[in-house]
Design a protein around this motif. Structure first.
Motif, short mmCIF file in Angstrom:
data_model
loop_
_atom_site.label_atom_id
_atom_site.label_comp_id
_atom_site.label_asym_id
_atom_site.label_seq_id
_atom_site.Cartn_x
_atom_site.Cartn_y
_atom_site.Cartn_z
N ALA A 70 7.59 2.51 -13.04
CA ALA A 70 7.81 3.92 -12.71
C ALA A 70 6.91 4.26 -11.54
N MET A 71 7.52 4.71 -10.46
CA MET A 71 6.75 5.16 -9.31
C MET A 71 6.69 6.68 -9.37
N VAL A 72 5.49 7.18 -9.57
CA VAL A 72 5.33 8.61 -9.84
C VAL A 72 4.71 9.28 -8.62
N VAL A 73 5.31 10.40 -8.20
CA VAL A 73 4.77 11.14 -7.06
C VAL A 73 4.00 12.34 -7.57
N LEU A 74 2.74 12.41 -7.20
CA LEU A 74 1.90 13.54 -7.59
C LEU A 74 2.04 14.64 -6.53
N PRO A 75 1.58 15.87 -6.84
CA PRO A 75 1.60 16.91 -5.80
C PRO A 75 0.78 16.50 -4.57
N LYS A 76 1.10 17.13 -3.45
CA LYS A 76 0.46 16.76 -2.18
C LYS A 76 -1.06 16.84 -2.23
N THR A 77 -1.52 17.83 -2.99
CA THR A 77 -2.97 18.08 -3.00
C THR A 77 -3.74 17.02 -3.77
N MET A 78 -3.05 16.32 -4.67
CA MET A 78 -3.76 15.34 -5.50
C MET A 78 -3.75 13.98 -4.83
N THR A 79 -4.84 13.26 -5.00
CA THR A 79 -4.88 11.88 -4.49
C THR A 79 -5.33 10.97 -5.62
N PHE A 80 -4.85 9.75 -5.56
CA PHE A 80 -5.29 8.77 -6.54
C PHE A 80 -5.59 7.47 -5.83
N GLU A 81 -6.77 6.95 -6.11
CA GLU A 81 -7.12 5.65 -5.54
C GLU A 81 -7.41 4.69 -6.69
N PHE A 82 -6.82 3.52 -6.65
CA PHE A 82 -7.04 2.58 -7.75
C PHE A 82 -8.48 2.11 -7.71
N PRO A 83 -9.24 2.29 -8.80
CA PRO A 83 -10.67 1.96 -8.74
C PRO A 83 -10.91 0.45 -8.76
N ASN A 84 -12.02 0.06 -8.17
CA ASN A 84 -12.41 -1.35 -8.19
C ASN A 84 -13.27 -1.61 -9.41
N GLN B 296 0.84 -1.20 0.00
CA GLN B 296 0.00 0.00 0.00
C GLN B 296 0.87 1.25 0.00
N GLN B 297 0.47 2.22 -0.79
CA GLN B 297 1.27 3.42 -0.98
C GLN B 297 0.56 4.63 -0.45
N ALA B 298 1.31 5.71 -0.30
CA ALA B 298 0.68 6.98 0.03
C ALA B 298 -0.28 7.35 -1.10
N SER B 299 -1.29 8.16 -0.77
CA SER B 299 -2.38 8.38 -1.72
C SER B 299 -1.94 9.19 -2.93
N ASN B 300 -0.76 9.81 -2.88
CA ASN B 300 -0.34 10.60 -4.06
C ASN B 300 0.75 9.89 -4.86
N ILE B 301 0.89 8.57 -4.69
CA ILE B 301 1.89 7.83 -5.45
C ILE B 301 1.18 6.86 -6.40
N VAL B 302 1.59 6.89 -7.65
CA VAL B 302 0.97 6.04 -8.66
C VAL B 302 2.03 5.17 -9.29
N HIS B 303 1.70 3.91 -9.50
CA HIS B 303 2.66 2.99 -10.11
C HIS B 303 2.31 2.75 -11.57
N PHE B 304 3.34 2.73 -12.41
CA PHE B 304 3.15 2.47 -13.83
C PHE B 304 4.10 1.38 -14.28
N GLN B 305 3.70 0.67 -15.34
CA GLN B 305 4.68 -0.09 -16.11
C GLN B 305 4.86 0.67 -17.42
N CYS B 306 6.08 0.70 -17.93
CA CYS B 306 6.26 1.49 -19.14
C CYS B 306 7.26 0.83 -20.09
N SER B 307 7.40 1.42 -21.28
CA SER B 307 8.36 0.92 -22.26
C SER B 307 9.75 0.92 -21.63
#
Lengths: 212, 150
Positions: free
Chosen positions: B94-108, B33-44
């Motif tokens: 790629a672990m991407v950090v968004l600004p503090k104000t933004m949150t991302f939750e992986f949808p179900n 589990q990550q902080a709410s402003n961190i998003v994980h990607f797979q990329c080229s």
């Protein structure tokens, strides 16, 4: 995030979509349109990859996986059209295609090769390390390479000879087994075989009166 | 910013412009589990941190604070049929950090809708329905195989 499908399509078993973009449809579009369409398709492909990955993670079936192929095909078509335009432009302006040039070269083992050219920071004659094997006393004129080439050419020659003999014998057997067969088709199938000569041989004669 | 072939850069040359980037990125569920402003990607595999930043910023309009990348080795496994060793592809994360104000939750995505049946009952119903359809269609022509139809 635009990495997910629209909510309506979540948890659906069948998602209906149209076909991909065809070449002829893309050819009548302007460059700007193609540029915009490319990004639409790129985003769509990312979305599909994301959904597919999530489906695999959750052990579900990914609905309509052919969508990825359709998008990929459309993207390939856009690239083809852009390339065509680029070639046309270069031929008008410079008289050359502007494609990456391909040159016939002799490799370090003395075998002819295709080499697609690329840019270097220094010209070839200044590149001492590259030039060395091609000099008079270089590797390409060494005894080892000459021996290799001799054996290699012998092997190739033997393969050709065996293929020639194999085809010739096979044609004779065919003529023996099917004397009434279509000679045009046989000629097309085995263009290197002298069929008139094969007809006259002993092997081509069946257990019947010869027709020719 | 793409996997195509470009002229080499020498000092003083104009900046490289990429018109049709062909990199892909996919958003994946983060394993711990990550902080709410961190998003994980797979990329080229060819993407650099700069590429990722530009890609998300310019194409998706997502502001980026920081990016960390890692390359995981693909698994070595025995082929199911022949038994020889197969290596799966390496994956770049790629672990991407968004600004503090933004949150991302992986949808179900596979959330059940209201009034939806269980998966097995649903497929059973569907099978029954298609069988009934087949029976109805072949009432007048009992000996015709199931595939003989439009």
């Amino acid at each position: 995030m635009e990495f997910f499908d629209i909510k309506k399509n979540w948890n659906e078993t069948n998602i209906k979509v149209g076909r991909g973009w065809k070449l002829d449809e893309l050819r009548i579009k302007s460059n700007t349109d193609l540029h915009k369409l490319w990004y639409v398709l790129l985003k769509e492909r990312n979305m599909l990859y994301t959904m597919e990955h999530e489906c695999n993670e959750q052990v579900k079936l990914f609905p309509n996986p052919e969508r990825i192929d359709k998008v990929q095909e459309s993207m390939n078509n856009i690239e083809t059209v852009v390339r065509e335009r680029n070639v046309a432009y270069y031929q008008l302006e410079t008289g050359e295609t502007g494609e990456r040039p391909i040159e016939d070269v002799v490799s370090i083992f003395g075998i002819p090769e295709k080499y697609s050219k690329k840019e270097y920071s220094i010209p070839a004659f200044m590149n001492k390390r590259w030039v060395r094997p091609y000099l008079e006393n270089g590797y390409i004129n060494s005894r080892a390479v000459k021996k290799f080439l001799r054996l290699y050419n012998e092997k190739k020659h033997n393969e050709e000879r065996k293929a020639r003999n194999r085809d010739y014998n096979h044609v004779q057997q065919l003529l023996k087994r099917f004397p009434d067969m279509d000679m045009e088709a046989l000629k097309a199938e085995y263009p290197n075989v002298d069929i008139e000569k094969a007809k006259r041989t002993k092997k081509a004669r069946g257990h019947c009166l010869p027709k020719y | 910013m793409s996997t195509r072939w470009y002229p080499i850069y020498q000092r003083g040359n104009p900046q490289l412009r990429v018109f049709l980037p062909n990199f892909w990125m996919k958003l994946v569920r983060p394993l711990p589990q990550q902080a709410s402003n961190i998003v994980h990607f797979q990329c080229s595999m060819e993407m650099t941190k700069h590429d990722i930043k530009n890609y998300l910023d310019k194409i998706y309009n997502v502001p980026i604070i920081d990016i960390r990348t890692k390359i995981t080795t693909g698994r070595f496994r025995k082929d199911a049929g022949k038994g020889y060793i197969v290596k799966d592809d390496d994956i770049k994360y790629a672990m991407v950090v968004l600004p503090k104000t933004m949150t991302f939750e992986f949808p179900n995505i596979f959330e059940k809708k209201k009034g939806d049946l269980e998966d097995d009952t649903k497929s059973l119903e569907e099978t029954k329905k298609s069988f009934r359809k087949y029976i109805n269609r072949n009432k007048d022509r009992p000996d015709v195989p199931s595939w003989f139809s439009i």
